[in-house]
Design a protein around this motif. Structure first.
Motif, PDB file in Angstrom:
ATOM      1  N   THR A   1      75.161  21.063 -88.406  1.00 20.35           N
ATOM      2  CA  THR A   1      74.032  20.789 -89.283  1.00 20.35           C
ATOM      3  C   THR A   1      72.846  20.494 -88.329  1.00 20.35           C
ATOM      4  N   MET A   2      72.737  20.264 -87.024  1.00 22.94           N
ATOM      5  CA  MET A   2      71.699  20.153 -86.084  1.00 22.94           C
ATOM      6  C   MET A   2      71.048  21.659 -85.957  1.00 22.94           C
ATOM      7  N   TYR A   3      71.691  22.650 -85.857  1.00 27.04           N
ATOM      8  CA  TYR A   3      71.311  23.819 -85.717  1.00 27.04           C
ATOM      9  C   TYR A   3      70.342  24.506 -86.719  1.00 27.04           C
ATOM     10  N   GLY A   4      70.719  24.119 -88.069  1.00 28.66           N
ATOM     11  CA  GLY A   4      70.095  24.831 -89.276  1.00 28.66           C
ATOM     12  C   GLY A   4      68.435  24.192 -88.980  1.00 28.66           C
ATOM     13  N   PRO A   5      67.940  22.894 -89.013  1.00 32.18           N
ATOM     14  CA  PRO A   5      66.810  22.526 -88.754  1.00 32.18           C
ATOM     15  C   PRO A   5      66.017  23.129 -87.509  1.00 32.18           C
ATOM     16  N   ALA A   6      66.754  23.081 -86.293  1.00 33.66           N
ATOM     17  CA  ALA A   6      66.309  23.622 -85.278  1.00 33.66           C
ATOM     18  C   ALA A   6      66.123  25.308 -85.377  1.00 33.66           C
ATOM     19  N   ARG A   7      66.755  26.096 -86.021  1.00 35.35           N
ATOM     20  CA  ARG A   7      66.483  27.319 -86.191  1.00 35.35           C
ATOM     21  C   ARG A   7      65.214  27.486 -87.128  1.00 35.35           C
ATOM     22  N   GLU A   8      65.106  26.694 -88.207  1.00 32.77           N
ATOM     23  CA  GLU A   8      64.067  26.795 -89.382  1.00 32.77           C
ATOM     24  C   GLU A   8      62.888  26.487 -88.525  1.00 32.77           C
ATOM     25  N   TYR A   9      62.685  25.461 -87.388  1.00 31.04           N
ATOM     26  CA  TYR A   9      61.571  25.079 -86.928  1.00 31.04           C
ATOM     27  C   TYR A   9      61.141  26.318 -85.906  1.00 31.04           C
ATOM     28  N   ILE A  10      62.095  26.819 -85.109  1.00 31.48           N
ATOM     29  CA  ILE A  10      61.817  27.967 -84.345  1.00 31.48           C
ATOM     30  C   ILE A  10      61.380  29.137 -85.298  1.00 31.48           C
ATOM     31  N   LYS A  11      61.967  29.290 -86.346  1.00 36.98           N
ATOM     32  CA  LYS A  11      61.416  30.450 -87.216  1.00 36.98           C
ATOM     33  C   LYS A  11      60.021  30.171 -87.536  1.00 36.98           C
ATOM     34  N   THR A  12      59.647  28.945 -88.054  1.00 39.97           N
ATOM     35  CA  THR A  12      58.333  28.546 -88.383  1.00 39.97           C
ATOM     36  C   THR A  12      57.318  28.958 -87.494  1.00 39.97           C
ATOM     37  N   LEU A  13      57.678  28.510 -85.936  1.00 39.75           N
ATOM     38  CA  LEU A  13      56.704  29.068 -84.681  1.00 39.75           C
ATOM     39  C   LEU A  13      56.670  30.419 -84.706  1.00 39.75           C
ATOM     40  N   TYR A  14      57.680  31.211 -84.849  1.00 39.20           N
ATOM     41  CA  TYR A  14      57.768  32.608 -84.774  1.00 39.20           C
ATOM     42  C   TYR A  14      56.873  33.148 -85.859  1.00 39.20           C
ATOM     43  N   PHE A  15      56.803  32.712 -87.160  1.00 41.00           N
ATOM     44  CA  PHE A  15      56.012  33.157 -87.903  1.00 41.00           C
ATOM     45  C   PHE A  15      54.707  32.929 -87.890  1.00 41.00           C
ATOM     46  N   GLN A  16      54.144  31.825 -87.448  1.00 39.47           N
ATOM     47  CA  GLN A  16      52.792  31.509 -86.884  1.00 39.47           C
ATOM     48  C   GLN A  16      52.580  32.412 -85.460  1.00 39.47           C
ATOM     49  N   TRP A  17      53.325  32.737 -84.726  1.00 34.66           N
ATOM     50  CA  TRP A  17      52.979  33.580 -83.575  1.00 34.66           C
ATOM     51  C   TRP A  17      52.720  34.819 -84.244  1.00 34.66           C
ATOM     52  N   SER A  18      53.728  35.467 -84.956  1.00 30.38           N
ATOM     53  CA  SER A  18      53.447  36.877 -85.551  1.00 30.38           C
ATOM     54  C   SER A  18      52.313  37.070 -86.482  1.00 30.38           C
ATOM     55  N   LEU A  19      51.990  35.897 -87.172  1.00 28.48           N
ATOM     56  CA  LEU A  19      50.629  36.023 -88.038  1.00 28.48           C
ATOM     57  C   LEU A  19      49.453  36.156 -87.168  1.00 28.48           C
ATOM     58  N   VAL A  20      49.565  35.288 -85.962  1.00 27.74           N
ATOM     59  CA  VAL A  20      48.370  35.360 -85.045  1.00 27.74           C
ATOM     60  C   VAL A  20      48.446  37.089 -84.229  1.00 27.74           C
ATOM     61  N   LYS A  21      49.444  37.491 -83.957  1.00 29.60           N
ATOM     62  CA  LYS A  21      49.428  38.715 -83.400  1.00 29.60           C
ATOM     63  C   LYS A  21      49.112  39.664 -84.265  1.00 29.60           C
ATOM     64  N   LEU A  22      49.348  39.638 -85.581  1.00 24.17           N
ATOM     65  CA  LEU A  22      49.148  40.623 -86.607  1.00 24.17           C
ATOM     66  C   LEU A  22      47.624  40.478 -86.929  1.00 24.17           C
ATOM     67  N   SER A  23      46.867  39.321 -87.180  1.00 29.67           N
ATOM     68  CA  SER A  23      45.632  39.205 -87.111  1.00 29.67           C
ATOM     69  C   SER A  23      44.995  39.941 -85.965  1.00 29.67           C
ATOM     70  N   GLN A  24      45.300  39.677 -84.838  1.00 29.48           N
ATOM     71  CA  GLN A  24      44.489  40.483 -83.671  1.00 29.48           C
ATOM     72  C   GLN A  24      44.513  41.730 -83.675  1.00 29.48           C
ATOM     73  N   GLY A  25      45.703  42.420 -83.798  1.00 32.19           N
ATOM     74  CA  GLY A  25      46.038  43.682 -84.312  1.00 32.19           C
ATOM     75  C   GLY A  25      45.241  44.355 -85.340  1.00 32.19           C
ATOM     76  N   ILE A  26      45.014  43.599 -86.398  1.00 35.82           N
ATOM     77  CA  ILE A  26      44.304  44.216 -87.493  1.00 35.82           C
ATOM     78  C   ILE A  26      42.773  44.226 -87.095  1.00 35.82           C
TER      79      ILE A  26
END
Length: 333
Positions: free
Chosen positions: A232-257
């Motif tokens: 159960t500890m792995y679930g929220p940890a992965r979701e948090y890392i996923k959220t950070l990855y989404f933010q990171w990807s959206l910033v990279k996408l914005s720069q690329g566009i």
């Protein structure tokens, strides 16, 4: 007896074939953008070559080419504004008064205290290593659970537990190897994190503890619950890392566009100002040079949109595969 085994990677568990998943997830986003652009260019050239009218005749009688690039300029400017809005959306998660920032920090530290207790040492700062240590912790507790169950007189309980633990350890090994040495920001971290099928492992363990509740001793039940707590500890940890990855990807996408939008605006403006039916007389490989120019210019102008498509395909697929947290399996494994 219940089958407690699952595939070790997301690709093996998914219904899609590996080529589709490569496009959706594993392909480099800039490479995929280039492939989409090549497809657009090829279709335009094929359409132009097979047309009954030449490109020069069309440009001489109608103004559709200039109208098309005028529309593209408007779309590019609007799209660039949208990119700024995306950046504001991402940054808004990081902007707030001191009290809100303090609350975020307190909540984060509460979670890290829990993971510190689980790991018996301070949680790593590196996201990939953090997830790997949590996976290793579930493996250690699962082994302890199996050792206690092996002293049971119930043969079915021993067999089912051994099958469950062997499957968990195999899955943990595959996911852990993928996380070892990977850097945050690359898709490798998310790919390996998604490979660990923790939600199904939680469901199977809860079933196992409930099915053999009468045969389990207090020690065995406690070892099983401790394994479940680690999962159960792995679930929220992965979701948090996923959220950070989404933010990171959206910033990279914005720069690329933004980068591609500048190039596309220059090309679209050049088409409006300097290209007409008398431009570049002649042919290349039997195809009118003007058709090459128009098709290439249009392809360059749609590059920002193609980059957007390539990124959103990956993010939407990840969101679809992780839309439920906990022992709720939304797909057939």
């Amino acid at each position: 007896m219940r089958d407690l085994t699952t595939a070790n990677t997301m690709r093996e568990r998914a219904a899609e074939n590996r080529y589709k998943l490569w496009v959706l997830l594993n392909a480099n986003r800039w490479l995929l953008t280039g492939m989409l652009a090549a497809g657009v260019f090829s279709l335009l050239m094929l359409w132009g070559v097979s047309s009954s009218q030449s490109i020069r005749a069309v440009m001489a009688s109608e103004d559709w080419v200039k109208m098309t690039f005028q529309a593209l300029i408007g779309a590019l400017i609007t799209g660039t504004t949208l990119v700024v809005s995306i950046n504001q959306l991402v940054l808004s998660q990081e902007i707030g008064p001191l009290g809100s920032q303090r609350k975020r920090m307190d909540l984060a530290m509460d979670f890290y205290q829990n993971t510190d207790e689980l790991l018996d040492f301070p949680s790593p700062a590196n996201p990939a290593l953090f997830l790997k240590e949590l996976i290793d912790a579930t493996s250690d507790r699962a082994r302890r659970f199996e050792r206690t169950v092996q002293r049971s007189d119930d043969e079915d309980l021993r067999a089912q537990t051994a099958e469950y633990v062997d499957d968990l350890l195999e899955n943990a090994s595959v996911a852990g190897e993928g996380l070892d040495g990977t850097d945050f920001g690359s898709y490798d971290v998310m790919n390996s994190a998604l490979n660990y099928n923790y939600d199904r492992k939680m469901y199977d363990l809860r079933w196992l503890l409930a099915e053999y509740e009468g045969q389990l001793s207090e020690e065995q039940r406690e070892a099983g619950v401790q394994t479940l707590e680690a999962l159960t500890m792995y679930g929220p940890a992965r979701e948090y890392i996923k959220t950070l990855y989404f933010q990171w990807s959206l910033v990279k996408l914005s720069q690329g566009i933004l980068y591609l939008a500048v190039l596309a605006l220059v090309v679209a403006g050049g088409m409006l100002l300097f290209v007409d039916e008398g431009t570049m007389i002649g042919s290349l490989f039997g195809v009118d040079n003007l058709l090459w120019i128009v098709a290439l210019a249009y392809t360059i102008c749609v590059l920002p949109f193609l980059l957007f498509v390539s990124y959103i395909l990956r993010l939407a697929t990840i969101a679809k595969r992780t839309s439920a947290m906990g022992p709720l399996v939304l797909r057939g494994d």
